[in-house]
Design a protein around this motif. Structure first.
Motif, mmCIF file in Angstrom:
data_model
loop_
_atom_site.group_PDB
_atom_site.id
_atom_site.type_symbol
_atom_site.label_atom_id
_atom_site.label_comp_id
_atom_site.label_asym_id
_atom_site.label_seq_id
_atom_site.Cartn_x
_atom_site.Cartn_y
_atom_site.Cartn_z
ATOM 1 N N THR A 48 0.826 -1.203 0.000
ATOM 2 C CA THR A 48 0.000 0.000 0.000
ATOM 3 C C THR A 48 0.864 1.258 0.000
ATOM 4 N N LEU A 49 1.917 1.256 0.817
ATOM 5 C CA LEU A 49 2.811 2.415 0.873
ATOM 6 C C LEU A 49 3.510 2.640 -0.461
ATOM 7 N N LEU A 50 3.983 1.569 -1.089
ATOM 8 C CA LEU A 50 4.647 1.711 -2.387
ATOM 9 C C LEU A 50 3.656 2.101 -3.479
ATOM 10 N N GLY A 51 2.423 1.643 -3.351
ATOM 11 C CA GLY A 51 1.405 2.068 -4.298
ATOM 12 C C GLY A 51 1.142 3.557 -4.210
ATOM 13 N N VAL A 52 1.090 4.088 -2.983
ATOM 14 C CA VAL A 52 0.935 5.531 -2.788
ATOM 15 C C VAL A 52 2.127 6.273 -3.384
ATOM 16 N N ALA A 53 3.331 5.700 -3.240
ATOM 17 C CA ALA A 53 4.549 6.313 -3.773
ATOM 18 C C ALA A 53 4.688 6.131 -5.285
ATOM 19 N N GLU A 54 3.714 5.457 -5.902
ATOM 20 C CA GLU A 54 3.690 5.204 -7.346
ATOM 21 C C GLU A 54 4.931 4.435 -7.803
ATOM 22 N N CYS A 55 5.145 3.319 -7.113
ATOM 23 C CA CYS A 55 6.129 2.334 -7.544
ATOM 24 C C CYS A 55 5.787 1.899 -8.968
ATOM 25 N N SER A 56 6.806 1.680 -9.788
ATOM 26 C CA SER A 56 6.562 1.380 -11.203
ATOM 27 C C SER A 56 5.890 0.030 -11.409
ATOM 28 N N PHE A 57 6.299 -0.984 -10.639
ATOM 29 C CA PHE A 57 5.680 -2.303 -10.812
ATOM 30 C C PHE A 57 5.943 -3.164 -9.585
ATOM 31 N N ILE A 58 5.105 -4.189 -9.433
ATOM 32 C CA ILE A 58 5.238 -5.170 -8.361
ATOM 33 C C ILE A 58 5.157 -6.555 -8.990
#
Length: 467
Positions: free
Chosen positions: A384-394
């Protein structure tokens, strides 16, 4: 010993021997630095080191190499490729001033992209050490890094996934089943990427042909990759295999990369070979790199540099080759390096921030091993935190459980959760394909509810015929 590395509290004086020691002791606590014997001995010493670090001018990192120039090709790459013109805009700042500049509302993605070539990995690592998690998230979101091959990765409001259909025996029908399962859940726009259980050239080519057949038959705007050693991929290219992306694990020191059996020349050869194939349709970013905090220490190639700084130094190698994807496999190496969910979360946010700040398309394998003090709730939080930070991909893996590599990561469903709760969508070309195949609606949400797309007619039969 330099006075700039000295700090006094009352009658007690702290003296650090070098910039390397300040960096290590300013790092938030993690088990890998404890194992290496480089971490602060108390919370007070850590805070003092962070205060010393905050007062250092950014220019010090150009004058004092953590690993000597003559002993390490990554150091030489960092120094020789430094963009002095881009650095000039922030050259007057201290590390603390740099943090404040990054957090200012007036500092936008435009300014960040402009100064990025002038930021060395050590500068990025240093500023991250004096930032809170929310700071890392805020600036990571502001950094926009866009790459392309058959689709476009990293656009604002987008979250891509690597579809990872690993199988413990490389059974092709098992792999094919995972591929179609992932596609039905909207996964796979970053790459369809397989870690082969049997790592040789002939097996790699067989897997490359399998994925290429699926991509070509269904006209999927995505790319494939077999995560074999870079020299195997070069040999596969020479044999005429359908190679989209070239993969390699990389580290932040020459000694670490020697342990991986690579150097800059080996990567350069592979990069040129992949470019010569000209298989991309909307871009020519052809490299896929994976990293992870602790790799330098595990290879005994860390030179007493803290593991987070070693990790960020690997990003210098990555950006030299303009990759489509860079992935920090954050909890994969184990609790010896990142002990628990708290340390894994912090490391994931640090890696994403530093990579994006240096101009890289950073993804994250949000994961843990079964002997770490972490669970799937910790991974939900980091996702969720990385999604908020707009991580490029998971990552997207059936049931979150990689049955070949034996570790826990994020599932196809986790990607749907992140997209739904944050309002993110897949890469635009892939999103259009999902709509065309009646897998997703125009709002990006799944239409399938566990049923097969009417356009996937006898998919496993097709694969069996192809192989």
């Amino acid at each position: 010993m330099a006075a700039q590395y000295r700090y006094q509290i009352g009658t007690k004086t702290y003296q650090f021997a070098s910039l390397k020691e300040v960096m290590a002791k300013a790092s938030p606590l993690r088990s890998g630095d404890q194992l290496a014997g480089v971490c602060a001995q108390s919370a007070e010493e850590r805070v003092v080191a962070q205060m010393v670090l905050a007062n250092l001018p950014l220019k010090v990192f150009l004058n004092e190499a953590l690993i000597p120039y003559e002993k390490d090709e990554i150091t030489r790459l960092i120094i020789d490729s430094h963009d002095k013109i881009a650095f000039a805009e922030i050259a007057h700042l201290t590390v603390g001033d740099f943090r404040n500049w990054l957090l200012q509302e007036s500092t936008t993605s435009v300014e960040l992209a402009r100064v990025s070539p002038g930021i060395t990995p050590e500068m990025a690592a240093a500023v991250s050490k004096i930032m809170r998690n929310q700071d890392l998230i805020l600036v990571g979101k502001k950094c926009q890094v866009i790459t392309a091959f058959r689709n476009t990765i990293g656009l604002p409001g987008r979250l891509s996934t690597r579809l990872q259909p690993n199988h413990p025996t490389d059974d092709l029908n098992g792999i094919a089943a995972s591929i179609f399962d992932g596609l039905m859940y909207g996964n796979g726009d970053a790459v369809i990427g397989i870690n082969p259980a049997t790592d040789n050239v002939s097996q790699a080519i067989k897997l490359m042909k399998l994925m290429d057949e699926v991509i070509q038959h269904y006209e999927i705007p995505t790319q494939s990759c077999v995560l074999t050693h870079v020299t195997n991929t070069v040999e596969a290219i020479e044999k005429g295999a359908p190679v989209d992306l070239v993969f390699q694990s990389i580290g932040g020191t020459e000694a670490t990369n020697q342990g991986f059996g690579i150097n800059l020349n080996v990567i350069s050869e592979a990069y040129d070979a992949a470019l010569s194939l000209n298989r991309g349709s909307v871009g020519n970013n052809v490299m896929y790199f994976e990293t992870g905090q602790g790799s330098a220490l595990s290879a005994n190639g860390h030179h007493d540099v803290d593991q987070q700084t070693c990790e960020v130094r690997a990003y210098a190698l990555a950006r030299r080759f303009k990759p489509l994807l860079v992935n920090t496999v954050v909890g994969f190496i184990g609790p010896e390096y990142l002990f628990d969910g708290k340390q894994i979360t912090r490391a994931g946010l640090e890696d994403h921030f530093c990579g994006k700040l240096l101009g890289l398309p950073m993804g994250c394998d949000i994961c843990y091993t079964n002997h770490a003090y972490a669970d799937q709730n910790d991974m939900d939080n980091l996702l969720t935190l990385l999604g908020v930070a707009e991580c490029s991909f998971i990552m997207g893996i059936p049931g979150s459980d990689d049955i070949m590599l034996n570790y826990q990561t994020t599932s196809f469903h986790d990607a749907l959760y992140a997209r739904q709760v944050l309002g993110h969508k897949a890469a635009p070309e892939f999103e259009a394909w999902l709509q065309k195949m009646q897998i997703a609606g125009h709002n990006g949400q799944s239409l399938l509810n566990d049923r097969l797309s009417p356009h996937f007619t006898k998919p496993l039969g097709l694969i069996s015929e192809a192989i």
